[in-house]
Design a protein around this motif. Structure first.
Motif, PDB file in Angstrom:
ATOM      1  N   ALA A  71       0.825  -1.214   0.000  1.00  0.00           N
ATOM      2  CA  ALA A  71       0.000   0.000   0.000  1.00  0.00           C
ATOM      3  C   ALA A  71       0.856   1.260   0.000  1.00  0.00           C
ATOM      4  O   ALA A  71       1.880   1.339   0.697  1.00  0.00           O
ATOM      5  N   LEU A  72       0.431   2.228  -0.770  1.00  0.00           N
ATOM      6  CA  LEU A  72       0.928   3.591  -0.647  1.00  0.00           C
ATOM      7  C   LEU A  72       0.164   4.265   0.490  1.00  0.00           C
ATOM      8  O   LEU A  72      -0.768   3.685   1.053  1.00  0.00           O
ATOM      9  N   SER A  73       0.517   5.488   0.848  1.00  0.00           N
ATOM     10  CA  SER A  73      -0.386   6.263   1.688  1.00  0.00           C
ATOM     11  C   SER A  73      -1.701   6.393   0.928  1.00  0.00           C
ATOM     12  O   SER A  73      -1.703   6.456  -0.305  1.00  0.00           O
ATOM     13  N   PRO A  74      -2.856   6.387   1.621  1.00  0.00           N
ATOM     14  CA  PRO A  74      -4.144   6.411   0.913  1.00  0.00           C
ATOM     15  C   PRO A  74      -4.218   7.478  -0.175  1.00  0.00           C
ATOM     16  O   PRO A  74      -4.711   7.221  -1.273  1.00  0.00           O
ATOM     17  N   LEU A  75      -3.777   8.676   0.143  1.00  0.00           N
ATOM     18  CA  LEU A  75      -3.526   9.696  -0.871  1.00  0.00           C
ATOM     19  C   LEU A  75      -2.006   9.824  -1.002  1.00  0.00           C
ATOM     20  O   LEU A  75      -1.364  10.428  -0.136  1.00  0.00           O
ATOM     21  N   PRO A  76      -1.396   9.256  -2.033  1.00  0.00           N
ATOM     22  CA  PRO A  76       0.061   9.325  -2.158  1.00  0.00           C
ATOM     23  C   PRO A  76       0.585  10.744  -2.333  1.00  0.00           C
ATOM     24  O   PRO A  76       1.741  11.029  -2.062  1.00  0.00           O
ATOM     25  N   ARG A  77      -0.278  11.610  -2.800  1.00  0.00           N
ATOM     26  CA  ARG A  77      -0.012  13.052  -2.861  1.00  0.00           C
ATOM     27  C   ARG A  77      -1.371  13.733  -2.742  1.00  0.00           C
ATOM     28  O   ARG A  77      -2.403  13.147  -3.062  1.00  0.00           O
ATOM     29  N   ALA A  78      -1.370  14.952  -2.259  1.00  0.00           N
ATOM     30  CA  ALA A  78      -2.648  15.616  -2.001  1.00  0.00           C
ATOM     31  C   ALA A  78      -2.553  17.083  -2.384  1.00  0.00           C
ATOM     32  O   ALA A  78      -1.471  17.681  -2.378  1.00  0.00           O
ATOM     33  N   TYR A  79      -3.710  17.658  -2.685  1.00  0.00           N
ATOM     34  CA  TYR A  79      -3.737  19.082  -3.005  1.00  0.00           C
ATOM     35  C   TYR A  79      -3.393  19.927  -1.777  1.00  0.00           C
ATOM     36  O   TYR A  79      -2.878  21.038  -1.922  1.00  0.00           O
ATOM     37  N   GLN A  80      -3.685  19.407  -0.589  1.00  0.00           N
ATOM     38  CA  GLN A  80      -3.405  20.171   0.620  1.00  0.00           C
ATOM     39  C   GLN A  80      -3.253  19.242   1.819  1.00  0.00           C
ATOM     40  O   GLN A  80      -4.024  18.306   1.990  1.00  0.00           O
ATOM     41  N   TRP A  81      -2.245  19.530   2.638  1.00  0.00           N
ATOM     42  CA  TRP A  81      -2.000  18.825   3.897  1.00  0.00           C
ATOM     43  C   TRP A  81      -1.709  19.883   4.939  1.00  0.00           C
ATOM     44  O   TRP A  81      -0.721  20.618   4.845  1.00  0.00           O
ATOM     45  N   ALA A  82      -2.598  20.011   5.914  1.00  0.00           N
ATOM     46  CA  ALA A  82      -2.442  20.992   6.985  1.00  0.00           C
ATOM     47  C   ALA A  82      -2.561  20.287   8.324  1.00  0.00           C
ATOM     48  O   ALA A  82      -3.481  19.491   8.527  1.00  0.00           O
ATOM     49  N   ASP A  83      -1.642  20.570   9.210  1.00  0.00           N
ATOM     50  CA  ASP A  83      -1.611  19.892  10.509  1.00  0.00           C
ATOM     51  C   ASP A  83      -1.935  20.870  11.620  1.00  0.00           C
ATOM     52  O   ASP A  83      -1.382  21.981  11.666  1.00  0.00           O
ATOM     53  N   GLY A  84      -2.837  20.454  12.501  1.00  0.00           N
ATOM     54  CA  GLY A  84      -3.307  21.326  13.565  1.00  0.00           C
ATOM     55  C   GLY A  84      -2.705  20.999  14.922  1.00  0.00           C
ATOM     56  O   GLY A  84      -1.658  20.347  15.032  1.00  0.00           O
ATOM     57  N   SER A  85      -3.392  21.439  15.958  1.00  0.00           N
ATOM     58  CA  SER A  85      -2.876  21.310  17.326  1.00  0.00           C
ATOM     59  C   SER A  85      -4.019  20.981  18.278  1.00  0.00           C
ATOM     60  O   SER A  85      -4.355  21.775  19.148  1.00  0.00           O
ATOM     61  N   ALA A  86      -4.612  19.806  18.093  1.00  0.00           N
ATOM     62  CA  ALA A  86      -5.748  19.443  18.946  1.00  0.00           C
ATOM     63  C   ALA A  86      -5.326  19.206  20.388  1.00  0.00           C
ATOM     64  O   ALA A  86      -6.109  19.445  21.308  1.00  0.00           O
ATOM     65  N   TYR A  87      -4.103  18.719  20.586  1.00  0.00           N
ATOM     66  CA  TYR A  87      -3.646  18.310  21.926  1.00  0.00           C
ATOM     67  C   TYR A  87      -2.673  19.346  22.476  1.00  0.00           C
ATOM     68  O   TYR A  87      -1.467  19.299  22.229  1.00  0.00           O
TER      69      TYR A  87
END
Length: 336
Positions: A71-87
Motif C-alpha cells: 500500500a501507498l499512503s491512501p492519498l500518495p499526494r494531495a492538493y493540501q495537507w495541513a496539521d493542527g494542534s488538537a492536543y
C-alpha cells in the motif's frame, strides 16, 4: 468501508476496497481509478464503493490478499495537507523545550501549519535522514480527509465534510525547527515527507469510538520494538477534528482531498502533570520531544536521543476487540 491505494507503478496507485479485517481487497478502479478521483465526486462514487465493500465482506466478488507493504499512503499526494494542534499538552511541552510560552489564544484558536503534500511516504517506506544533528522525531497523529469544504463553514457542518479517517507519522526535524521559526515564517525544511496508514476508513467504520469528531481509542506507538506511547486519542483534545477543518476553512475553500491532521496525540499524567513512560505505568508519548522535555523537567537534562539510522517506529490503532483498524505505519530510519 476501508479504502487503500495499492502500488501499481503510477504516482497515485490503484484504488481498492479492503475488508474490515484487512486480509482481502478488491480493485475499485472500475468505479474510480484513484482515491482522489473518488473524492472529487464523492456523493456519486461513495455509494458504489459501499456496495463493493459489502460484496467484499460477503466474499461475493473476487478478492486478492491484502498486504500492507503493497500500500501507498491512501492519498500518495494531495492538493493540501495541513496539521493542527488538537492536543495542547503536546504544544505546552515542546514549547517549554524552546523556552517559549504558550499564548492564551492557543486554547481557543488552534495552531496550524501547511505541510508539503506533493509526495507522501508509503506506510512501510523508510525515513531518509540526511544528518542525525537534525533531530529526527516521529509524531503519531490522527488525520482526516475532506470533500469540498466551503469557506467559513461552522464546526458543526465541518463534521459532515470529513469523509475518511487515517493515521499519520508527521516526521519532524527538531534540530531545524528553532532556526526556522526564528525567521518568523514557519516550518519548511524541518517538516519532511509524512507517512499515512495503509488504510483510510469512513467515520462510521469506527462505531461508537468516533464521537464528536474525535477517536476515542489509544494510539499505539512502538519504538525499536518496545512500547513507547499508548496515549488516549479521546482525552485531552482541546479541539476536535471538525473544529480544525473549520479553522482551516475560515478564509478559504478546501478542495476535495484536503488532509487535516490532529497534531501529536498527547495526554497529561494522572495527576494533571507531565505523563509517565509506558515502562512506569503511564501512557507514554507519541513523539520523542515530549519525553525529552519531561526528562529535562525532572532530571535537568534530556537523555533520550532523537532517531538515527537503524531505529524503527510503528504506529497503529486497534478497536476494542484488539483488531487493527488502519493497518500499521512501520518505518526504519535510513541514511539519506
Amino acid at each position: 468501508m476501508k479504502l487503500a491505494s495499492i502500488k501499481d507503478g503510477t504516482r497515485d496507485g490503484k484504488l481498492v476496497v479492503v475488508s474490515k479485517d484487512l486480509t482481502r481487497y478488491c480493485a475499485a478502479d472500475n468505479i474510480a481509478p484513484t482515491l482522489q478521483a473518488a473524492l472529487d465526486d464523492w456523493d456519486t462514487i461513495a455509494p458504489k464503493l459501499e456496495l463493493l465493500a459489502t460484496d467484499v465482506e460477503h466474499q461475493a466478488v473476487p478478492c486478492e490478499r491484502f498486504h500492507e507493504h503493497d500500500a501507498l499512503s491512501p492519498l500518495p499526494r494531495a492538493y493540501q495537507w495541513a496539521d493542527g494542534s488538537a492536543y495542547i499538552n503536546h504544544v505546552e511541552l515542546v514549547r517549554k523545550a524552546r523556552d517559549a510560552e504558550v499564548p492564551e489564544s492557543f486554547y481557543h484558536d488552534p495552531l496550524m501549519y501547511q505541510g508539503g503534500s506533493d509526495r507522501f511516504l508509503a506506510p512501510r517506506d523508510p525515513i531518509p535522514l540526511g544528518d542525525t544533528a537534525w533531530g529526527c522525531d516521529m509524531e503519531g497523529e490522527v488525520a482526516v480527509i475532506t470533500d469540498d469544504v466551503p469557506q467559513g463553514v461552522s464546526k458543526e457542518r465541518a463534521a459532515d465534510h470529513i469523509k475518511l479517517v487515517m493515521l499519520v507519522n508527521d516526521v519532524s526535524l527538531r534540530g531545524l525547527i528553532p532556526g526556522e521559526l526564528g525567521k518568523g515564517f514557519g516550518f519548511f525544511q524541518s517538516k519532511p515527507a509524512s507517512a499515512f496508514s495503509p488504510v483510510a476508513v469512513t467515520p462510521d467504520e469506527l462505531g461508537d469510538a468516533w464521537k464528536d469528531s474525535v477517536i476515542h481509542l489509544p494510539l499505539i506507538v512502538d519504538y525499536n520494538g518496545e512500547p513507547f506511547g499508548r496515549a488516549e486519542a479521546g482525552e485531552d483534545a482541546t479541539f476536535s477534528l471538525a473544529e480544525l477543518v473549520a479553522h482551516a476553512a475560515k478564509t478559504r475553500e478546501l478542495g476535495a482531498g484536503t488532509i487535516i491532521g490532529s497534531g501529536t496525540v498527547s495526554n497529561k499524567g494522572a495527576d494533571g502533570g507531565p505523563g509517565k513512560p509506558v515502562s512506569e505505568g503511564g501512557r507514554g508519548y507519541s513523539c520523542i520531544a515530549e519525553i525529552r522535555m519531561i526528562e529535562t523537567i525532572y532530571d535537568g537534562e534530556a537523555r533520550t536521543r532523537f532517531m538515527a539510522p537503524g531505529d524503527k517506529v510503528r504506529i497503529e490503532m486497534k478497536d476494542k476487540t484488539g483488531h487493527s483498524i488502519f493497518g500499521a505505519i512501520e518505518q526504519d530510519v535510513v541514511a539519506a
